[in-house]
Design an enzyme around this catalytic site. Structure first.
Site, mmCIF file in Angstrom:
data_model
loop_
_atom_site.group_PDB
_atom_site.id
_atom_site.type_symbol
_atom_site.label_atom_id
_atom_site.label_comp_id
_atom_site.label_asym_id
_atom_site.label_seq_id
_atom_site.Cartn_x
_atom_site.Cartn_y
_atom_site.Cartn_z
ATOM 1 C CG HIS A 123 4.351 4.797 9.066
ATOM 2 N ND1 HIS A 123 3.573 3.837 8.428
ATOM 3 C CD2 HIS A 123 4.699 5.670 8.083
ATOM 4 C CE1 HIS A 123 3.470 4.123 7.141
ATOM 5 N NE2 HIS A 123 4.145 5.236 6.912
ATOM 6 N NE ARG A 151 -1.037 2.504 2.880
ATOM 7 C CZ ARG A 151 -0.454 3.591 3.349
ATOM 8 N NH1 ARG A 151 -0.382 4.691 2.600
ATOM 9 N NH2 ARG A 151 0.118 3.608 4.537
ATOM 10 C CG ASP A 152 3.180 4.384 2.985
ATOM 11 O OD1 ASP A 152 2.851 5.273 2.185
ATOM 12 O OD2 ASP A 152 3.711 4.624 4.079
ATOM 13 C CG ASN A 182 6.948 3.357 3.647
ATOM 14 O OD1 ASN A 182 6.526 3.586 2.528
ATOM 15 N ND2 ASN A 182 6.264 3.585 4.735
ATOM 16 C CB CYS A 202 2.841 10.072 1.134
ATOM 17 S SG CYS A 202 1.168 10.737 1.076
ATOM 18 C CG HIS A 207 8.012 7.630 4.946
ATOM 19 N ND1 HIS A 207 7.653 7.237 3.682
ATOM 20 C CD2 HIS A 207 6.918 7.445 5.717
ATOM 21 C CE1 HIS A 207 6.385 6.846 3.684
ATOM 22 N NE2 HIS A 207 5.910 6.969 4.910
HETATM 23 P P1 HMG Z 1 -12.497 14.918 -2.166
HETATM 24 O O1 HMG Z 1 -12.262 15.202 -3.626
HETATM 25 O O2 HMG Z 1 -12.480 16.059 -1.215
HETATM 26 O O3 HMG Z 1 -13.815 14.050 -1.952
HETATM 27 O O4 HMG Z 1 -11.426 13.853 -1.700
HETATM 28 P P2 HMG Z 1 -15.330 14.324 -2.177
HETATM 29 O O5 HMG Z 1 -16.036 13.715 -1.013
HETATM 30 O O6 HMG Z 1 -15.592 15.769 -2.513
HETATM 31 O O7 HMG Z 1 -15.635 13.442 -3.483
HETATM 32 C C1 HMG Z 1 -15.086 13.756 -4.754
HETATM 33 C C2 HMG Z 1 -15.193 12.546 -5.652
HETATM 34 O O8 HMG Z 1 -14.412 11.453 -5.138
HETATM 35 C C3 HMG Z 1 -16.606 11.990 -5.803
HETATM 36 O O9 HMG Z 1 -16.706 11.408 -7.092
HETATM 37 C C4 HMG Z 1 -16.648 10.902 -4.773
HETATM 38 O O10 HMG Z 1 -17.609 9.910 -5.046
HETATM 39 C C5 HMG Z 1 -15.257 10.310 -4.894
HETATM 40 P P3 HMG Z 1 -17.306 12.193 -8.352
HETATM 41 O O11 HMG Z 1 -18.688 12.591 -7.907
HETATM 42 O O12 HMG Z 1 -16.390 13.386 -8.565
HETATM 43 O O13 HMG Z 1 -17.230 11.193 -9.436
HETATM 44 N N1 HMG Z 1 -14.793 9.651 -3.657
HETATM 45 C C6 HMG Z 1 -14.340 8.391 -3.599
HETATM 46 N N2 HMG Z 1 -14.195 7.436 -4.529
HETATM 47 C C7 HMG Z 1 -13.708 6.232 -4.100
HETATM 48 N N3 HMG Z 1 -13.376 5.961 -2.821
HETATM 49 C C8 HMG Z 1 -13.510 6.903 -1.870
HETATM 50 C C9 HMG Z 1 -14.017 8.177 -2.251
HETATM 51 N N4 HMG Z 1 -14.269 9.305 -1.562
HETATM 52 C C10 HMG Z 1 -14.743 10.196 -2.441
HETATM 53 N N5 HMG Z 1 -13.196 6.617 -0.609
HETATM 54 C C11 HMG Z 1 -10.708 12.010 -0.375
HETATM 55 C C12 HMG Z 1 -11.420 13.334 -0.386
HETATM 56 C C13 HMG Z 1 -10.451 11.625 1.084
HETATM 57 C C14 HMG Z 1 -11.549 10.952 -1.044
HETATM 58 C C15 HMG Z 1 -9.376 12.163 -1.137
HETATM 59 O O14 HMG Z 1 -8.706 13.243 -0.608
HETATM 60 C C16 HMG Z 1 -8.512 10.930 -1.059
HETATM 61 O O15 HMG Z 1 -8.816 9.896 -1.630
HETATM 62 N N6 HMG Z 1 -7.392 11.042 -0.312
HETATM 63 C C17 HMG Z 1 -6.543 9.897 -0.043
HETATM 64 C C18 HMG Z 1 -5.161 10.207 -0.357
HETATM 65 C C19 HMG Z 1 -4.307 9.022 -0.056
HETATM 66 O O16 HMG Z 1 -4.673 7.875 -0.232
HETATM 67 N N7 HMG Z 1 -3.069 9.334 0.398
HETATM 68 C C20 HMG Z 1 -2.101 8.351 0.683
HETATM 69 C C21 HMG Z 1 -2.377 7.542 1.890
HETATM 70 S S1 HMG Z 1 -1.973 8.383 3.431
HETATM 71 C C22 HMG Z 1 -0.266 8.096 3.644
HETATM 72 O O17 HMG Z 1 0.389 7.603 2.768
HETATM 73 C C23 HMG Z 1 0.332 8.394 4.994
HETATM 74 C C24 HMG Z 1 0.575 7.117 5.832
HETATM 75 O O18 HMG Z 1 1.406 6.202 5.157
HETATM 76 C C25 HMG Z 1 1.221 7.471 7.180
HETATM 77 C C26 HMG Z 1 2.441 8.404 7.034
HETATM 78 O O19 HMG Z 1 3.415 8.071 6.344
HETATM 79 O O20 HMG Z 1 2.350 9.483 7.651
HETATM 80 C C27 HMG Z 1 -0.751 6.414 6.155
HETATM 81 MG MG MG Z 2 3.638 6.383 5.059
#
Ligand code: HMG
Ligand code: MG
Length: 288
Positions: A210, A12-13, A252, A243, A212
């Protein structure tokens, strides 16, 4: 010998950051190699917006192809109710519960906006119904707090902001929390400060590190965390990762390197080094 649990986040990450499409079969083969190496917690994907992170759009197909005859926890990230619905649908026909879901927030407003398009407070409100639904369904929940020492947008993160974020998550449910040095800017000093602050508000046995490796200090940060009693570390095989919403966050910390360091310090991980090395070769081949 004290056991240290390695929580594998490479599929995933690690892979979420890759631009080229990686085939479901290749992801599944990597996850199988990680299972063969003895990993019991493997984050296999996320139910986030496919527009934001296209690489994870096949998480339902990855889950459908995994081996459920073992006791592995195949975890997935869920950011909101829509993601929870995706998880429920993907889990519907599995022979057993896939594993836990992970909910994630940031300790800094800049990263919250970039990663989740909302404030920290809003992200907690969005997660409340997700955590409630997971609890009713008997699905375990893990929490993440990002940017525990530094944010790529806001600069150094005050430990109090991390404590507030942890408390916000644990008000939803008393979940374990993984503390993320998202951009690898932490040092043993800043990591120690924040973990000590967090340990005043939750049991250290529920804290994961966690890290990086941007600054090349991830292993020293693991060691500093061990000294404070942390016994769970997230890592990505082959040092995959980063990320997409954290500029300057490459890999990572590599699972192989964490295993080597913690075992050299006298802890056990129970992992098969040769099998892990084979998984590392596969992971590096998938990297663009
Ligand atoms: P948004 O654009 O603000 O969402 O994104 P929205 O609610 O306004 O919806 C916009 C569109 O997205 C809509 O579709 C929704 O249906 C769709 P449209 O009408 O335009 O066709 N939508 C989705 N589709 C599928 N699955 C969903 C979903 N939610 C909305 N769950 C949102 C908000 C949270 C969805 C977006 O910002 C997002 O997906 N962010 C995730 C980013 C991500 O995955 N980042 C990486 C992981 S975090 C990380 O790596 C850190 C970590 O490792 C720890 C560390 O290292 O610190 C965990
Ligand atoms: Mg991470």
């Amino acid at each position: 010998m004290t056991h240290v649990r390695i929580y594998e986040v490479g599929p995933r990450d690690g892979l979420q950051n890759e631009k080229a499409v990686i085939a479901v079969d290749d992801k599944v083969a990597l996850i199988k190699a990680l299972v063969d190496a003895g990993l019991k917690d493997i984050e296999v994907g996320s139910f986030v917006s496919p527009k934001w992170v296209p690489q994870m759009a096949d998480t339902d197909r990855v889950m459908a192809a995994l081996d459920y005859t073992n006791d592995v926890n195949y975890a997935t990230l869920v950011p909101n109710v829509k993601g929870w619905e995706g998880f429920v649908q993907a889990s519907a026909n599995l022979p057993r519960n896939a594993g836990e879901i992970a909910v994630f927030i940031a300790a800094s407003e800049g990263f919250s906006k970039a990663n989740l398009n909302c404030t920290v407070e809003e992200s907690l409100s969005r997660l409340a119904p997700v955590v409630e639904a997971a609890q009713s369904a008997g699905v375990p929940v893990r929490g993440y707090v990002s940017c525990i020492t530094d944010c790529p947008f806001d600069g150094p993160t005050p430990p109090e902001a991390v404590v507030r974020a942890v408390e916000g998550l644990r008000r939803l449910a008393p979940m374990p929390v993984s503390l993320g040095d998202t951009i690898g800017a932490g040092t043993p000093e800043t990591v120690t400060r924040v973990i000590k602050a967090v340990a005043e508000t939750m049991p250290i046995s529920d804290v994961a590190g966690h890290f990086h490796d941007t600054g090349g200090r991830a292993l020293d940060n693991v060691q500093a965390s061990l000294e404070l009693g942390v016994r769970v570390f997230d890592a990505a095989v082959g040092g995959l990762g980063g990320c997409p919403y954290a500029p300057g966050a490459p890999g990572n910390v590599a699972t192989e390197a964490v295993v080597e360091r913690v075992e050299a310090l006298g802890y056990s991980t129970g992992l098969d080094h040769a099998a892990l090395a084979r998984a590392g070769v596969m992971a590096r081949k998938l990297r663009g």
